[in-house]
Design a protein around this motif. Structure first.
Motif, PDB file in Angstrom:
ATOM      1  N   ARG A 131       0.305   8.901  -6.234  1.00 22.59           N
ATOM      2  CA  ARG A 131       0.527   8.131  -5.006  1.00 22.59           C
ATOM      3  C   ARG A 131       0.540   6.628  -5.295  1.00 22.59           C
ATOM      4  O   ARG A 131       1.353   5.877  -4.750  1.00 22.59           O
ATOM      5  N   ALA A 132      -0.389   6.189  -6.163  1.00 21.55           N
ATOM      6  CA  ALA A 132      -0.479   4.763  -6.478  1.00 21.55           C
ATOM      7  C   ALA A 132       0.770   4.287  -7.206  1.00 21.55           C
ATOM      8  O   ALA A 132       1.255   3.164  -6.971  1.00 21.55           O
ATOM      9  N   ARG A 133       1.322   5.116  -8.080  1.00 18.86           N
ATOM     10  CA  ARG A 133       2.543   4.743  -8.790  1.00 18.86           C
ATOM     11  C   ARG A 133       3.705   4.613  -7.810  1.00 18.86           C
ATOM     12  O   ARG A 133       4.572   3.730  -7.965  1.00 18.86           O
ATOM     13  N   TYR A 134       3.739   5.477  -6.828  1.00 17.58           N
ATOM     14  CA  TYR A 134       4.789   5.396  -5.814  1.00 17.58           C
ATOM     15  C   TYR A 134       4.684   4.078  -5.046  1.00 17.58           C
ATOM     16  O   TYR A 134       5.698   3.427  -4.763  1.00 17.58           O
ATOM     17  N   ARG A 135       3.457   3.675  -4.724  1.00 14.30           N
ATOM     18  CA  ARG A 135       3.256   2.402  -4.026  1.00 14.30           C
ATOM     19  C   ARG A 135       3.750   1.230  -4.873  1.00 14.30           C
ATOM     20  O   ARG A 135       4.361   0.282  -4.357  1.00 14.30           O
ATOM     21  N   LEU A 136       3.482   1.288  -6.193  1.00 18.35           N
ATOM     22  CA  LEU A 136       3.976   0.230  -7.078  1.00 18.35           C
ATOM     23  C   LEU A 136       5.502   0.199  -7.099  1.00 18.35           C
ATOM     24  O   LEU A 136       6.115  -0.867  -7.097  1.00 18.35           O
ATOM     25  N   GLN A 137       6.096   1.391  -7.130  1.00 20.32           N
ATOM     26  CA  GLN A 137       7.561   1.468  -7.169  1.00 20.32           C
ATOM     27  C   GLN A 137       8.158   0.860  -5.897  1.00 20.32           C
ATOM     28  O   GLN A 137       9.187   0.170  -5.955  1.00 20.32           O
ATOM     29  N   GLN A 138       7.487   1.104  -4.757  1.00 25.46           N
ATOM     30  CA  GLN A 138       7.959   0.544  -3.498  1.00 25.46           C
ATOM     31  C   GLN A 138       7.882  -0.983  -3.505  1.00 25.46           C
ATOM     32  O   GLN A 138       8.624  -1.649  -2.785  1.00 25.46           O
ATOM     33  N   ARG A 139       6.981  -1.517  -4.323  1.00 24.70           N
ATOM     34  CA  ARG A 139       6.821  -2.971  -4.393  1.00 24.70           C
ATOM     35  C   ARG A 139       7.698  -3.585  -5.487  1.00 24.70           C
ATOM     36  O   ARG A 139       7.568  -4.759  -5.808  1.00 24.70           O
ATOM     37  N   GLY A 140       8.527  -2.762  -6.115  1.00 21.80           N
ATOM     38  CA  GLY A 140       9.488  -3.281  -7.069  1.00 21.80           C
ATOM     39  C   GLY A 140       9.041  -3.259  -8.512  1.00 21.80           C
ATOM     40  O   GLY A 140       9.719  -3.830  -9.377  1.00 21.80           O
ATOM     41  N   VAL A 141       7.904  -2.609  -8.800  1.00 16.82           N
ATOM     42  CA  VAL A 141       7.431  -2.526 -10.184  1.00 16.82           C
ATOM     43  C   VAL A 141       8.193  -1.417 -10.895  1.00 16.82           C
ATOM     44  O   VAL A 141       8.283  -0.290 -10.406  1.00 16.82           O
ATOM     45  N   SER A 142       8.741  -1.719 -12.068  1.00 21.66           N
ATOM     46  CA  SER A 142       9.482  -0.738 -12.849  1.00 21.66           C
ATOM     47  C   SER A 142       8.508   0.215 -13.523  1.00 21.66           C
ATOM     48  O   SER A 142       7.555  -0.202 -14.177  1.00 21.66           O
ATOM     49  N   LEU A 143       8.738   1.528 -13.357  1.00 21.38           N
ATOM     50  CA  LEU A 143       7.809   2.530 -13.878  1.00 21.38           C
ATOM     51  C   LEU A 143       8.162   3.119 -15.229  1.00 21.38           C
ATOM     52  O   LEU A 143       7.292   3.648 -15.900  1.00 21.38           O
ATOM     53  N   PRO A 144       9.422   3.099 -15.706  1.00 23.07           N
ATOM     54  CA  PRO A 144       9.706   3.708 -17.014  1.00 23.07           C
ATOM     55  C   PRO A 144       8.854   3.089 -18.117  1.00 23.07           C
ATOM     56  O   PRO A 144       8.509   1.913 -18.058  1.00 23.07           O
ATOM     57  N   PRO A 145       8.509   3.868 -19.138  1.00 18.81           N
ATOM     58  CA  PRO A 145       7.660   3.354 -20.226  1.00 18.81           C
ATOM     59  C   PRO A 145       8.235   2.142 -20.925  1.00 18.81           C
ATOM     60  O   PRO A 145       7.493   1.312 -21.433  1.00 18.81           O
ATOM     61  N   ASP A 146       9.580   1.994 -20.949  1.00 16.68           N
ATOM     62  CA  ASP A 146      10.175   0.867 -21.658  1.00 16.68           C
ATOM     63  C   ASP A 146      10.475  -0.294 -20.713  1.00 16.68           C
ATOM     64  O   ASP A 146      11.355  -1.105 -20.976  1.00 16.68           O
TER      65      ASP A 146
END
Length: 391
Positions: A79-94
């Protein structure tokens, strides 16, 4: 009994973080440093990380979602990662950013294993170290052969703190930890836990819970292959076995000398032989002494602890091999192999010399104490004069 809701667990976790001195505005490194102590705390940490829009926070949540010990932790991390993604944070490892490179390189590093030499009681220190952003997860265990697991703990520490702990062990206790394959170290702890549980022995720390927090990969139940190159064919190496008494020259074996409590019956038997009413010449009395000592060697190494001594010498051989002392490793493994093949302990030079040297130490200490008492006395009694002459 109703299960706790995620909100209740997060509230409980926040309470724990406050007790640990983790401030409300703690950085990603500050949060990662206290991971894996408690499930509720990990949920609270995941929730906080979801509010920190940074690549380092995303990297930490990625690890929590993948390796969290409890599914509620993994769910909160998702859930927390989804919130970061909504705020524009890129989630891929690279993802771009130096923080991701730093965190990713740390999180992908392998787990490290460390072992100490065994002491005279069969105790050994084992560390497992799992790199984390900002530090490491430190799994600590004290094991004993044959008693089992004595103590286990899990802490989040910095690399600097780990280095300091190792330095203190070496400085205060002359205890050198040697790195080995972590699966081998992991097995040693698991085996010790099984021994302690079978004996219903007291253990400090909840091994199953802490081990599951440290890694979701199960601990080995079978001894892995030796983690370091071992001398070939040492079990039948008569040269190594004949020189096995030389093991006592190594500083790691300074505590292996047997305690007076264990050898007290032997000391009494030697005293009885000396004070026997039979008139014996020096050669006959020496022969009686030798008989008592040989019986003691067989009693110490050939009784119920024979299997334990076999394992202790084997694990000490692994330590010598890890510290690049192949000759000592061969000697330790040769002695272990002889015990395993039911060779009479008195015919194994290491066993024979360890008991003889232990007895010599106690007799020398007793004579030194007696000499000190005589020197403190102004009058030399006839009894003291007789004992001095006898010595």
């Amino acid at each position: 009994m109703a299960k706790s809701s995620p909100d209740d667990l997060r509230t409980a976790g926040e309470g724990l973080l406050a007790e640990w001195g983790v401030e409300a505005e703690a950085s990603v490194d500050g949060l990662v440093a206290v991971l894996h102590r408690d499930t509720a705390a990990d949920i609270a940490i995941a929730h906080r990380l979801g509010g920190i829009a940074s690549d380092a926070s995303a990297a930490a949540l990625d690890v929590l979602q993948r390796d969290g010990a409890d599914k509620s932790v993994r769910r909160e991390a998702k859930r927390a990662r989804y919130r970061l993604q909504q705020r524009g944070v890129s989630l891929p490892p690279d993802a771009a950013g130096a923080a991701v490179v730093s965190a990713g390189s740390i999180l992908s590093a392998p787990i490290e294993g460390y072992i100490s030499p065994l002491d005279g009681r069969g105790d050994q220190l084992v560390w497992l170290v799992k790199p984390q952003p900002g530090g490491a997860s430190h799994f600590f265990a004290v094991i004993s052969d044959p008693d089992g697991l004595r103590e286990v703990a899990l802490h989040a520490v910095t690399r600097k703190a780990l280095k300091t702990m190792r330095s203190e062990l070496e400085r205060q206790h002359e205890l050198h930890l040697q790195q080995v394959d972590w699966r081998y170290a992991d097995f040693l702890v698991r085996r010790a836990f099984d021994w302690a549980r079978a004996r219903d022995a007291r253990m400090d720390g909840d091994y199953p819970a802490l081990r599951s927090q440290f890694s979701r990969q199960p601990a080995p139940t079978e001894r892995p292959d030796p983690p370091v190159p071992m001398p070939a064919g040492v079990a039948d190496d008569t040269v190594a076995l004949s020189a096995s008494a030389d093991l006592l020259r190594e500083p790691e074996l300074r505590t292996w000398f047997r305690p007076i409590e264990e050898l007290q019956p032997v000391v009494e038997d030697l005293g009885s032989a000396k004070d026997s009413p039979l008139v014996l010449n020096d050669a006959q009395q020496q022969e009686r002494f030798e008989g008592v000592i040989l019986q003691a060697v067989d009693a110490v190494f050939g009784g119920a602890l024979r299997a334990s001594w076999t394992r202790r010498l084997t694990e000490q051989g692994v330590y010598f091999a890890a510290t690049r002392r192949p000759l000592r490793a061969a000697q330790a493994l040769a002695a272990a192999g002889a015990l395993e093949r039911d060779v009479t302990p008195r015919d194994i030079p290491f066993c024979h010399q360890l008991v003889r040297a232990s007895l010599a130490f106690f007799f020398e200490a007793a004579m030194a104490r007696e000499k000190e008492r005589e020197q403190s006395s102004l009058v030399l009694t006839p009894q003291q004069a007789a004992r001095r002459t006898e010595r």
